[in-house]
Write an enzyme that holds these catalytic residues in place. Structure first.
Site, PDB file in Angstrom:
ATOM      1  N   ARG A 250       0.852  -1.181   0.000  1.00  0.00           N
ATOM      2  CA  ARG A 250       0.000   0.000   0.000  1.00  0.00           C
ATOM      3  C   ARG A 250       0.893   1.237   0.000  1.00  0.00           C
ATOM      4  O   ARG A 250       1.914   1.278   0.714  1.00  0.00           O
ATOM      5  CB  ARG A 250      -0.908   0.029   1.250  1.00  0.00           C
ATOM      6  CG  ARG A 250      -2.146  -0.882   1.137  1.00  0.00           C
ATOM      7  CD  ARG A 250      -3.122  -0.377   0.082  1.00  0.00           C
ATOM      8  NE  ARG A 250      -4.306  -1.210  -0.079  1.00  0.00           N
ATOM      9  CZ  ARG A 250      -4.425  -2.195  -0.971  1.00  0.00           C
ATOM     10  NH1 ARG A 250      -3.405  -2.498  -1.759  1.00  0.00           N
ATOM     11  NH2 ARG A 250      -5.557  -2.868  -1.079  1.00  0.00           N
TER      12      ARG A 250
ATOM     13  N   GLU B  16      -4.283   7.363  -5.282  1.00  0.00           N
ATOM     14  CA  GLU B  16      -4.361   6.682  -6.588  1.00  0.00           C
ATOM     15  C   GLU B  16      -5.567   7.177  -7.376  1.00  0.00           C
ATOM     16  O   GLU B  16      -6.660   7.253  -6.819  1.00  0.00           O
ATOM     17  CB  GLU B  16      -4.471   5.167  -6.367  1.00  0.00           C
ATOM     18  CG  GLU B  16      -3.203   4.596  -5.750  1.00  0.00           C
ATOM     19  CD  GLU B  16      -3.245   3.090  -5.548  1.00  0.00           C
ATOM     20  OE1 GLU B  16      -4.255   2.438  -5.909  1.00  0.00           O
ATOM     21  OE2 GLU B  16      -2.265   2.562  -5.010  1.00  0.00           O
TER      22      GLU B  16
ATOM     23  N   HIS C 296      -1.180   0.016  -9.934  1.00  0.00           N
ATOM     24  CA  HIS C 296      -1.829  -0.920  -9.010  1.00  0.00           C
ATOM     25  C   HIS C 296      -2.232  -2.212  -9.751  1.00  0.00           C
ATOM     26  O   HIS C 296      -3.407  -2.578  -9.816  1.00  0.00           O
ATOM     27  CB  HIS C 296      -3.059  -0.265  -8.353  1.00  0.00           C
ATOM     28  CG  HIS C 296      -3.464  -0.928  -7.073  1.00  0.00           C
ATOM     29  ND1 HIS C 296      -3.943  -0.247  -5.985  1.00  0.00           N
ATOM     30  CD2 HIS C 296      -3.474  -2.237  -6.690  1.00  0.00           C
ATOM     31  CE1 HIS C 296      -4.234  -1.074  -5.014  1.00  0.00           C
ATOM     32  NE2 HIS C 296      -3.959  -2.298  -5.419  1.00  0.00           N
TER      33      HIS C 296
HETATM   34  N1  NAI Z   1      -0.783  -4.292  -5.257  1.00  0.00           N
HETATM   35  C1  NAI Z   1      -1.803  -5.124  -5.258  1.00  0.00           C
HETATM   36  O1  NAI Z   1      -2.532  -5.230  -6.243  1.00  0.00           O
HETATM   37  C2  NAI Z   1      -2.046  -5.979  -4.078  1.00  0.00           C
HETATM   38  C3  NAI Z   1      -1.708  -5.524  -2.829  1.00  0.00           C
HETATM   39  N2  NAI Z   1      -1.952  -6.288  -1.737  1.00  0.00           N
HETATM   40  C4  NAI Z   1      -1.537  -5.733  -0.449  1.00  0.00           C
HETATM   41  O2  NAI Z   1      -0.409  -6.459   0.027  1.00  0.00           O
HETATM   42  C5  NAI Z   1      -0.371  -6.401   1.440  1.00  0.00           C
HETATM   43  C6  NAI Z   1      -0.154  -7.786   2.016  1.00  0.00           C
HETATM   44  O3  NAI Z   1      -1.254  -8.613   1.719  1.00  0.00           O
HETATM   45  P1  NAI Z   1      -1.344 -10.076   2.362  1.00  0.00           P
HETATM   46  O4  NAI Z   1       0.001 -10.708   2.323  1.00  0.00           O
HETATM   47  O5  NAI Z   1      -2.488 -10.733   1.706  1.00  0.00           O
HETATM   48  O6  NAI Z   1      -1.713  -9.697   3.876  1.00  0.00           O
HETATM   49  P2  NAI Z   1      -1.383 -10.552   5.177  1.00  0.00           P
HETATM   50  O7  NAI Z   1      -2.281 -10.015   6.228  1.00  0.00           O
HETATM   51  O8  NAI Z   1      -1.407 -12.010   4.853  1.00  0.00           O
HETATM   52  O9  NAI Z   1       0.148 -10.175   5.509  1.00  0.00           O
HETATM   53  C7  NAI Z   1       0.542  -8.941   6.045  1.00  0.00           C
HETATM   54  C8  NAI Z   1       1.779  -9.209   6.916  1.00  0.00           C
HETATM   55  O10 NAI Z   1       2.318  -7.977   7.372  1.00  0.00           O
HETATM   56  C9  NAI Z   1       2.772  -8.177   8.707  1.00  0.00           C
HETATM   57  N3  NAI Z   1       2.898  -6.922   9.436  1.00  0.00           N
HETATM   58  C10 NAI Z   1       1.960  -6.242  10.135  1.00  0.00           C
HETATM   59  N4  NAI Z   1       2.485  -5.155  10.706  1.00  0.00           N
HETATM   60  C11 NAI Z   1       3.798  -5.150  10.350  1.00  0.00           C
HETATM   61  C12 NAI Z   1       4.870  -4.274  10.627  1.00  0.00           C
HETATM   62  N5  NAI Z   1       4.709  -3.182  11.384  1.00  0.00           N
HETATM   63  N6  NAI Z   1       6.077  -4.561  10.111  1.00  0.00           N
HETATM   64  C13 NAI Z   1       6.256  -5.658   9.345  1.00  0.00           C
HETATM   65  N7  NAI Z   1       5.273  -6.526   9.052  1.00  0.00           N
HETATM   66  C14 NAI Z   1       4.055  -6.268   9.547  1.00  0.00           C
HETATM   67  C15 NAI Z   1       1.728  -9.081   9.309  1.00  0.00           C
HETATM   68  O11 NAI Z   1       2.245  -9.764  10.453  1.00  0.00           O
HETATM   69  C16 NAI Z   1       1.433 -10.020   8.156  1.00  0.00           C
HETATM   70  O12 NAI Z   1       2.230 -11.177   8.244  1.00  0.00           O
HETATM   71  C17 NAI Z   1      -1.700  -5.744   1.866  1.00  0.00           C
HETATM   72  O13 NAI Z   1      -1.477  -4.393   2.117  1.00  0.00           O
HETATM   73  C18 NAI Z   1      -2.583  -5.902   0.636  1.00  0.00           C
HETATM   74  O14 NAI Z   1      -3.601  -4.969   0.597  1.00  0.00           O
HETATM   75  C19 NAI Z   1      -2.469  -7.540  -1.826  1.00  0.00           C
HETATM   76  C20 NAI Z   1      -2.838  -8.041  -3.051  1.00  0.00           C
HETATM   77  C21 NAI Z   1      -2.678  -7.284  -4.267  1.00  0.00           C
HETATM   78  O1  HPV Z   2      -6.439  -7.099  -3.238  1.00  0.00           O
HETATM   79  C1  HPV Z   2      -5.846  -6.042  -2.957  1.00  0.00           C
HETATM   80  O2  HPV Z   2      -5.606  -5.656  -1.792  1.00  0.00           O
HETATM   81  C2  HPV Z   2      -5.393  -5.189  -4.045  1.00  0.00           C
HETATM   82  O3  HPV Z   2      -4.705  -4.227  -3.777  1.00  0.00           O
HETATM   83  C3  HPV Z   2      -5.837  -5.464  -5.431  1.00  0.00           C
HETATM   84  O4  HPV Z   2      -6.560  -4.355  -5.866  1.00  0.00           O
HETATM   85  P1  HPV Z   2      -7.464  -4.439  -7.214  1.00  0.00           P
HETATM   86  O5  HPV Z   2      -8.515  -5.473  -6.956  1.00  0.00           O
HETATM   87  O6  HPV Z   2      -6.569  -4.844  -8.345  1.00  0.00           O
HETATM   88  O7  HPV Z   2      -8.027  -3.075  -7.393  1.00  0.00           O
END
Ligand code: NAI
Ligand code: HPV
Length: 631
Positions: free
Chosen positions: A322, A351, A370
């Site tokens: 994010r 964004e 994104h």
């Molecule tokens: N760019 C995109 O299109 C996408 C972005 N995302 C984003 O990726 C991120 C991760 O998603 P997931 O792995 O599914 O979530 P998740 O909840 O499985 O993993 C997040 C991890 O961050 C850790 N965490 C929390 N606070 C922390 C800190 N202060 N320092 C270090 N680590 C910390 C947690 O312990 C957890 O293991 C989210 O922000 C999600 O929205 C996810 C999918 C697609």
């Molecule tokens: O699943 C998430 O957290 C994402 O950031 C993906 O976003 P999107 O569905 O591609 O707009």
């Protein structure tokens, strides 16, 4: 007024008289699905006899005639398999790029709304829905663009829950309101792959070189890259996406893959060949950083001037998490002075990024709009996952990914209501005492007159909520709490201590399996972090930290200090706080026979860092720890 129609519960076949409520054994009444095929349940409030008599009572909903098929509004591109599945249940209307005003207009006739990250589902949208909207489906992970509190408030506004249940209703979301469901797993691999794609693109200047060739140039020396072999990759946030990036990073040939995640399981990391390290170690050791933590109050802007300053000169950073976890102005400064060599960004504070974004136009920054979740496979996956969850929700069933699902029967809610805040507060407090190496398991001890008849699902869920919502994006509820804990490799053990009397719960102890703590006094005799609490009146109290008795309301900010008990120490602490203008609302001190003391102080505001340094500078104070707001 007549009683609403009776219906039987699918789980226990007992008669229930509310279309969307759970029966006393936790099953769902079947009228909700019936309601959506033949009638629509609306939040018409039935005045009960006791309410008319001036008291508030449980208020059921009434089924009234409504259209046969629900209207499902889809405001962002959703994969065809999801649309096809939804069409079997309702009338699907797609309307992309709506302005806020247009969305507020369209939502009035929708029973379900399906979105991705670009649609802001605000308070105004819920208000405009006027009670008809039953479910919001987020085809992806982050629900930061959905105002969850307003989804909650909407149901409160339309259904006015009994006063004694309001607090619990606030925490646990509604039996009658708008559900929010997401698809948290189907795009994990896509996001990880995009992270890897950006690491590779960055190290070999793929995007810049491509633009150069297309501009008619042939700049072979300008775009000499760096090799991955021999380098260290730091995965910052070792959750679903982060661990997949780490796995792939090892395959790419990084010499070392390390991870920083204070809440991750060392066992899980070791199984992947990843070493969990501290924040400082990660910053000092890595050549490449890949960010995968959620945006929370703790992580917001954590990559700032200080963090960049501690990195190796010439570090490279990829962000597919994010935008808000990076202070964009600080990153621009670090790029300017060469502290950071290059960055690749898929996400931005705002964004799409505005024209004056300090990073987008730079040649040393690669940007994607994104795209992390944007593969055909992931979009088919999330489309199906979200369509199934939305259809289930429209049919009154629970989805495992429900973000604010119906929880437990009104009877259990009423009985456990005083202890809900306690359970969450103890979870929140316990996790804030954990050091940088995390913990392995949770042990809950209930001192209760019910013995093992106590229905602990709600309390356990609230403890897990208190713990996990400090450290992950996941929204924890009764449905998903155990699963989320299990997915994180956390074992949960429960022990019941039988107590005389009638109290549902005398005390609750939350103990976390680790010796790594920010506050050594929090370790019990068994060398685990432990906190104990109880409810007095309607207030939650922290009554024990480690082996020290304390007595402090679990609300607001708590400062813990450990000290040698001597005349003048308490006064010295109070003087430091008062000279910084920090008000102490309450204080309790616990002293052992050998003059080891723990003082717990309730503060009206967060103490600044330098104030804590001043306190630890006092000769008798051996350590301090702040348990901050949101308890
Ligand atoms: N760019 C995109 O299109 C996408 C972005 N995302 C984003 O990726 C991120 C991760 O998603 P997931 O792995 O599914 O979530 P998740 O909840 O499985 O993993 C997040 C991890 O961050 C850790 N965490 C929390 N606070 C922390 C800190 N202060 N320092 C270090 N680590 C910390 C947690 O312990 C957890 O293991 C989210 O922000 C999600 O929205 C996810 C999918 C697609
Ligand atoms: O699943 C998430 O957290 C994402 O950031 C993906 O976003 P999107 O569905 O591609 O707009």
């Amino acid at each position: 007024m007549q009683a609403p129609p009776a219906a039987s519960c699918r789980t226990c076949h007992l008669k229930s008289w509310s279309g969307v409520e759970r029966c006393s054994r936790g099953g769902l009444a079947s009228t909700s699905s019936k309601a959506l095929t033949g009638t629509r349940v609306v939040a018409a409030i039935r005045q009960s006899a006791s309410r008319q008599a001036g008291r508030r009572a449980a208020l059921p909903v009434v089924a009234v005639a409504a259209p046969e098929r629900p209207v499902i509004l889809v405001t962002e591109k959703l994969g065809d398999p999801g649309i096809e599945l939804l069409q079997q249940t309702g009338d699907v209307e797609t309307a992309y790029n709506l302005t806020p005003e247009q969305l507020e207009e369209r939502i009035k006739t929708a029973d379900a709304l399906i979105i991705r990250s670009a649609t802001q589902v605000t308070k105004e949208v819920f208000k405009a829905a006027g009670g008809r909207l039953k479910v919001v489906g987020r085809a992806g992970v982050g629900v930061d663009n959905v105002d969850l509190a307003s989804a909650t408030d909407m149901s409160r506004a339309t259904l006015s829950t009994p006063r004694t249940l309001q607090a619990i209703a606030y925490y646990l979301s509604r039996q009658h309101g708008c559900l929010v469901v997401n698809a948290p797993t189907a795009n994990t691999v896509a996001a990880a792959e995009h992270g890897i794609a950006l690491i590779c693109a960055l190290s070999r200047n793929v995007a810049q070189a491509d633009a150069s060739v297309k501009a008619g140039k042939w700049e072979r020396t300008k775009y000499v890259g760096v090799s991955i072999v021999g380098k260290t990759l730091a995965v910052m946030g070792f959750g679903k996406v982060g661990s997949e990036v780490a796995r792939r990073g090892i395959g790419l040939g990084f010499e070392k893959v390390i991870a920083y995640d204070p809440y991750a399981s060392e066992v899980k990391a070791a199984a992947l060949g990843v070493k969990l390290v501290s924040w400082e170690e990660a910053l000092a050791q890595a050549d490449f950083f890949s960010l995968h933590m959620p945006q929370t109050p703790q992580t917001k802007g954590m990559f700032n001037d200080d963090a960049f300053g501690k990195m190796k000169k010439g570090a490279r950073i990829v962000n597919v998490a994010r935008g808000g976890v990076i202070d964009e102005a600080a990153l621009a400064r670090a790029l300017d002075n060469g502290q950071v060599a290059q960055a690749a960004l898929d996400v931005f504070q705002k964004e799409p990024p505005p024209a004056d974004n300090p990073l987008v136009g730079r040649p040393d920054v690669v940007c994607t709009p994104h795209l992390g979740a944007s593969t055909r496979e992931a979009q088919e996956g999330v489309a199906l996952e979200i369509a199934e969850a939305v259809v289930a929700a429209l049919n009154g069933e629970l989805a495992a990914t429900a973000v604010n699902a119906p929880m437990v029967s009104a009877e259990v809610l009423a009985e456990l209501q005083p202890f809900v805040a306690l359970a969450q507060g103890l979870g929140t407090a316990a996790v804030q005492l954990v050091g940088s190496h995390g913990f392995t398991d949770i042990h809950l001890t209930y001192n209760t007159s019910r013995g093992d008849d106590l229905d602990t699902r709600l309390l356990r869920a609230m403890v897990i909520k208190g713990i996990l919502e400090q450290i992950t994006t996941s929204t924890v509820n009764l449905v998903n709490a155990d699963l989320l804990a299990k997915n994180r490799g956390l074992r949960i053990r429960e022990t019941f201590v039988f107590a005389e009397g009638k109290e549902v719960l005398n005390t609750l102890k939350v103990s976390l399996g680790t010796t790594d703590t920010k506050f050594s006094a929090a370790l019990g005799q068994d060398k685990r972090i432990s906190v104990v609490g109880s409810v007095k009146g309607s207030q939650s109290y922290l009554t024990r930290v480690g082996t020290f008795d304390v007595d402090l309301s679990l609300q607001g900010i708590i400062l813990l200090t450990r000290q040698i008990d001597k005349p003048g120490v308490i006064a010295a602490v109070a003087t430091v706080l008062s000279s910084a203008g920090v008000n102490i609302s309450y204080m309790s001190v616990s002293v052992t026979p050998d003059n080891d003391a723990v003082m717990a102080l309730g503060l009206d505001q967060d103490p600044p860092e330098d104030l804590l340094a001043q306190l630890t500078g006092l000769k008798e104070i051996t350590e301090t720890c702040v348990l901050s707001e949101k308890i």
